[in-house]
Design a protein around this motif. Structure first.
Motif, PDB file in Angstrom:
ATOM      1  N   TRP A 140       0.755  -1.348  -0.385  1.00  0.00           N
ATOM      2  CA  TRP A 140      -0.071  -0.279   0.037  1.00  0.00           C
ATOM      3  C   TRP A 140       0.842   1.336  -0.446  1.00  0.00           C
ATOM      4  O   TRP A 140       0.340   2.117  -0.255  1.00  0.00           O
ATOM      5  CB  TRP A 140      -1.019   0.121   1.170  1.00  0.00           C
ATOM      6  CG  TRP A 140      -2.105  -1.054   0.640  1.00  0.00           C
ATOM      7  CD1 TRP A 140      -2.421  -1.651   0.056  1.00  0.00           C
ATOM      8  CD2 TRP A 140      -2.186  -1.882   2.497  1.00  0.00           C
ATOM      9  NE1 TRP A 140      -3.212  -2.625   0.677  1.00  0.00           N
ATOM     10  CE2 TRP A 140      -3.401  -2.744   1.499  1.00  0.00           C
ATOM     11  CE3 TRP A 140      -2.236  -1.647   3.576  1.00  0.00           C
ATOM     12  CZ2 TRP A 140      -4.361  -3.516   2.705  1.00  0.00           C
ATOM     13  CZ3 TRP A 140      -3.367  -2.619   4.529  1.00  0.00           C
ATOM     14  CH2 TRP A 140      -4.191  -3.121   3.938  1.00  0.00           C
ATOM     15  N   THR A 149      -6.634   7.204  -0.520  1.00  0.00           N
ATOM     16  CA  THR A 149      -7.304   5.922  -0.664  1.00  0.00           C
ATOM     17  C   THR A 149      -5.622   5.089  -1.424  1.00  0.00           C
ATOM     18  O   THR A 149      -5.705   4.743  -2.029  1.00  0.00           O
ATOM     19  CB  THR A 149      -8.132   6.507  -2.013  1.00  0.00           C
ATOM     20  OG1 THR A 149      -9.109   7.241  -1.825  1.00  0.00           O
ATOM     21  CG2 THR A 149      -9.491   4.587  -1.910  1.00  0.00           C
ATOM     22  N   ARG A 151      -6.662   1.067  -3.046  1.00  0.00           N
ATOM     23  CA  ARG A 151      -7.661   0.373  -3.769  1.00  0.00           C
ATOM     24  C   ARG A 151      -7.108  -1.411  -3.812  1.00  0.00           C
ATOM     25  O   ARG A 151      -6.049  -1.331  -4.687  1.00  0.00           O
ATOM     26  CB  ARG A 151      -8.029   1.044  -5.240  1.00  0.00           C
ATOM     27  CG  ARG A 151      -7.900   2.789  -5.286  1.00  0.00           C
ATOM     28  CD  ARG A 151      -8.723   2.852  -6.768  1.00  0.00           C
ATOM     29  NE  ARG A 151      -9.406   4.214  -6.503  1.00  0.00           N
ATOM     30  CZ  ARG A 151      -8.405   5.509  -5.770  1.00  0.00           C
ATOM     31  NH1 ARG A 151      -7.538   5.496  -5.563  1.00  0.00           N
ATOM     32  NH2 ARG A 151      -9.079   6.345  -5.886  1.00  0.00           N
ATOM     33  N   ALA A 155     -12.324  -6.073   0.185  1.00  0.00           N
ATOM     34  CA  ALA A 155     -12.307  -5.786   0.767  1.00  0.00           C
ATOM     35  C   ALA A 155     -12.326  -6.290   2.230  1.00  0.00           C
ATOM     36  O   ALA A 155     -11.594  -6.330   3.713  1.00  0.00           O
ATOM     37  CB  ALA A 155     -12.713  -4.674   0.906  1.00  0.00           C
ATOM     38  N   ARG A 194      -9.829  -7.224   8.757  1.00  0.00           N
ATOM     39  CA  ARG A 194      -9.854  -6.665   7.407  1.00  0.00           C
ATOM     40  C   ARG A 194      -9.095  -5.970   6.544  1.00  0.00           C
ATOM     41  O   ARG A 194      -8.860  -5.091   7.524  1.00  0.00           O
ATOM     42  CB  ARG A 194     -11.414  -6.467   7.246  1.00  0.00           C
ATOM     43  CG  ARG A 194     -12.973  -8.131   7.561  1.00  0.00           C
ATOM     44  CD  ARG A 194     -14.134  -7.097   7.985  1.00  0.00           C
ATOM     45  NE  ARG A 194     -14.026  -5.976   6.548  1.00  0.00           N
ATOM     46  CZ  ARG A 194     -15.654  -6.373   5.899  1.00  0.00           C
ATOM     47  NH1 ARG A 194     -16.428  -7.717   6.225  1.00  0.00           N
ATOM     48  NH2 ARG A 194     -15.758  -6.017   4.559  1.00  0.00           N
ATOM     49  N   ASP A 196     -10.264  -3.765   4.905  1.00  0.00           N
ATOM     50  CA  ASP A 196     -10.685  -2.761   4.712  1.00  0.00           C
ATOM     51  C   ASP A 196     -10.682  -1.410   6.294  1.00  0.00           C
ATOM     52  O   ASP A 196     -11.341  -0.455   6.914  1.00  0.00           O
ATOM     53  CB  ASP A 196     -12.393  -2.639   3.790  1.00  0.00           C
ATOM     54  CG  ASP A 196     -13.081  -3.669   5.250  1.00  0.00           C
ATOM     55  OD1 ASP A 196     -12.819  -4.232   6.107  1.00  0.00           O
ATOM     56  OD2 ASP A 196     -14.464  -3.147   4.401  1.00  0.00           O
ATOM     57  N   GLU A 197      -9.863  -2.541   7.503  1.00  0.00           N
ATOM     58  CA  GLU A 197     -10.258  -2.092   8.691  1.00  0.00           C
ATOM     59  C   GLU A 197      -8.642  -1.424   8.788  1.00  0.00           C
ATOM     60  O   GLU A 197      -8.620  -1.137   9.812  1.00  0.00           O
ATOM     61  CB  GLU A 197     -10.434  -3.522   9.659  1.00  0.00           C
ATOM     62  CG  GLU A 197     -11.798  -3.809   9.863  1.00  0.00           C
ATOM     63  CD  GLU A 197     -12.535  -4.366  10.592  1.00  0.00           C
ATOM     64  OE1 GLU A 197     -13.380  -4.951  10.871  1.00  0.00           O
ATOM     65  OE2 GLU A 197     -11.696  -5.843  10.809  1.00  0.00           O
ATOM     66  N   ARG A 211      -8.579   5.044   3.185  1.00  0.00           N
ATOM     67  CA  ARG A 211     -10.152   4.047   3.245  1.00  0.00           C
ATOM     68  C   ARG A 211      -9.360   3.849   3.030  1.00  0.00           C
ATOM     69  O   ARG A 211      -8.631   3.487   1.757  1.00  0.00           O
ATOM     70  CB  ARG A 211     -11.300   5.388   2.987  1.00  0.00           C
ATOM     71  CG  ARG A 211     -11.144   5.792   1.625  1.00  0.00           C
ATOM     72  CD  ARG A 211     -12.701   6.368   1.045  1.00  0.00           C
ATOM     73  NE  ARG A 211     -12.291   7.164  -0.297  1.00  0.00           N
ATOM     74  CZ  ARG A 211     -13.114   5.762  -1.182  1.00  0.00           C
ATOM     75  NH1 ARG A 211     -13.649   5.173  -0.993  1.00  0.00           N
ATOM     76  NH2 ARG A 211     -13.116   6.791  -2.259  1.00  0.00           N
ATOM     77  N   PHE A 212     -10.687   2.292   2.428  1.00  0.00           N
ATOM     78  CA  PHE A 212     -10.131   0.975   1.592  1.00  0.00           C
ATOM     79  C   PHE A 212     -10.983   1.065   0.550  1.00  0.00           C
ATOM     80  O   PHE A 212     -12.259   1.323   1.253  1.00  0.00           O
ATOM     81  CB  PHE A 212      -9.788  -0.286   1.830  1.00  0.00           C
ATOM     82  CG  PHE A 212      -9.659  -1.918   1.364  1.00  0.00           C
ATOM     83  CD1 PHE A 212      -7.913  -1.285   1.384  1.00  0.00           C
ATOM     84  CD2 PHE A 212     -10.638  -2.255   0.626  1.00  0.00           C
ATOM     85  CE1 PHE A 212      -8.012  -2.761   0.536  1.00  0.00           C
ATOM     86  CE2 PHE A 212     -10.110  -2.929  -0.212  1.00  0.00           C
ATOM     87  CZ  PHE A 212      -8.714  -3.272   0.126  1.00  0.00           C
ATOM     88  N   GLU A 213     -10.548   1.276  -0.497  1.00  0.00           N
ATOM     89  CA  GLU A 213     -12.235   0.599  -1.674  1.00  0.00           C
ATOM     90  C   GLU A 213     -11.842  -0.323  -2.544  1.00  0.00           C
ATOM     91  O   GLU A 213     -11.023  -0.787  -3.200  1.00  0.00           O
ATOM     92  CB  GLU A 213     -12.037   2.515  -3.144  1.00  0.00           C
ATOM     93  CG  GLU A 213     -12.718   2.277  -4.178  1.00  0.00           C
ATOM     94  CD  GLU A 213     -13.086   3.467  -4.842  1.00  0.00           C
ATOM     95  OE1 GLU A 213     -12.285   3.643  -5.953  1.00  0.00           O
ATOM     96  OE2 GLU A 213     -12.590   4.036  -4.257  1.00  0.00           O
ATOM     97  N   GLU A 214     -12.940  -1.460  -2.224  1.00  0.00           N
ATOM     98  CA  GLU A 214     -12.707  -2.367  -2.999  1.00  0.00           C
ATOM     99  C   GLU A 214     -12.615  -2.465  -4.287  1.00  0.00           C
ATOM    100  O   GLU A 214     -13.212  -1.606  -5.083  1.00  0.00           O
ATOM    101  CB  GLU A 214     -13.568  -3.468  -2.845  1.00  0.00           C
ATOM    102  CG  GLU A 214     -13.403  -4.282  -3.065  1.00  0.00           C
ATOM    103  CD  GLU A 214     -14.424  -5.452  -2.900  1.00  0.00           C
ATOM    104  OE1 GLU A 214     -14.232  -6.993  -2.527  1.00  0.00           O
ATOM    105  OE2 GLU A 214     -15.366  -5.465  -1.802  1.00  0.00           O
TER     106      GLU A 214
END
Length: 278
Positions: A140, A149, A151, A155, A194, A196-197, A211-214
């Motif tokens: 990341w 963000t 991606r 997620a 997760r 996205d956590e 933030r995480f964007e699937e």
């Protein structure tokens, strides 16, 4: 005296520190001993001097990437020089089908190295960590250099990533504590998170609204391939995400049992490496 292979790597450095805190004398194997910057009490040795380095060693740590194709020779020399114990690191998924272990496509041979150690007559301990928290930097950091963000696919995929210092401290304890002999010890972080956590946790620690964007798995895979990752590794990783979305993540309490304290959290790991995200 303890001999540490892979002594300048992610696990080797904190392992040397952990053994020093136990009052141990250490010989550290490194390809460039003249450039090593170990603390006082650590003798840096070249791989070519491995037999001499094994003399008088009570225990040997076998790092699978450092030993690799030379594992059998290393263990034979250890037995000849009277080493009393071998601790090997592999991985928590070492018993899975080889096609289900993505790292094998990057050259890891955890199963072969662990088997070489456990099938010898020397007393042994096998330490099997979960995925390293450090992997999140590789995944990341590049994206976070461009914005807030991340991606990626899946997620909801969760795992209990582990701090490298916890791995090193368990290995150190296995080297000095004979009560762990003959065990294959699966160790993990304290909780499954997760994807996205995990990204917002990084943001909270370093002070950014992350933030995480699937995105679809195929899109993510194509991006990894464009970045030069091995095609077999990428496909195995995507298959692992998909497969393990359907089952609970493995979380063990072995770190607390062995070390007498809880495993370090992911937030703690991020704080310890906060400067690496900028």
């Amino acid at each position: 005296m303890y001999l540490v292979t892979g002594a300048t790597g992610l696990i080797g450095r904190p392992l040397v520190e952990a053994l020093l805190s136990e009052g141990a004398e250490i010989r550290a194997v490194t390809r460039s001993p003249e450039d090593a910057t170990f603390p006082a009490g650590v003798e840096a040795v070249a791989p070519e001097a491995i037999r001499r380095a094994l003399r008088g060693a009570r225990g040997l740590f076998v790092h699978p990437r450092a030993a690799k194709d030379d594992t059998d020779k290393l263990l034979r020399l250890a037995a000849e020089e009277g080493v009393r114990k071998v601790v090997v690191m592999s991985a928590i998924n070492v018993d899975d089908h080889p096609d289900h272990q993505p790292s094998r496509f990057n050259g890891d041979r955890n199963a072969e190295v662990e088997r070489a150690v456990t099938e010898r007559a020397l007393p042994w301990v096998a330490v099997r960590p979960s995925s390293f928290a450090m992997n999140t930097l590789a995944m990341w950091r590049g994206q976070l250099a461009l914005g807030d963000t991340v991606r990626g696919p899946y997620a909801g995929f969760a795992e209990a990533v582990i701090h490298e210092r916890d791995v090193a401290e368990v290995i150190a304890r296995a080297l000095v504590d004979d009560s762990l002999l003959g065990r294959r010890i699966a160790i993990t972080g304290p909780e499954a998170l997760r994807l996205d956590e995990m990204v917002p946790i990084i943001g909270a620690v370093i002070g950014r609204p992350l933030r995480f964007e699937e995105v679809p798995a195929e899109m993510a895979a194509q991006g990894m391939l464009r970045n030069g990752l091995d095609e077999r590794f990428v496909h195995a990783l995507m298959a692992r995400y998909q497969r393990e979305m359907e089952r609970p993540a493995t979380v063990t309490t072995e770190i607390e049992t062995i070390l007498g304290r809880p495993a370090r959290t992911f937030a703690t790991w991020v704080a310890d490496h906060a400067g690496a995200w900028s």
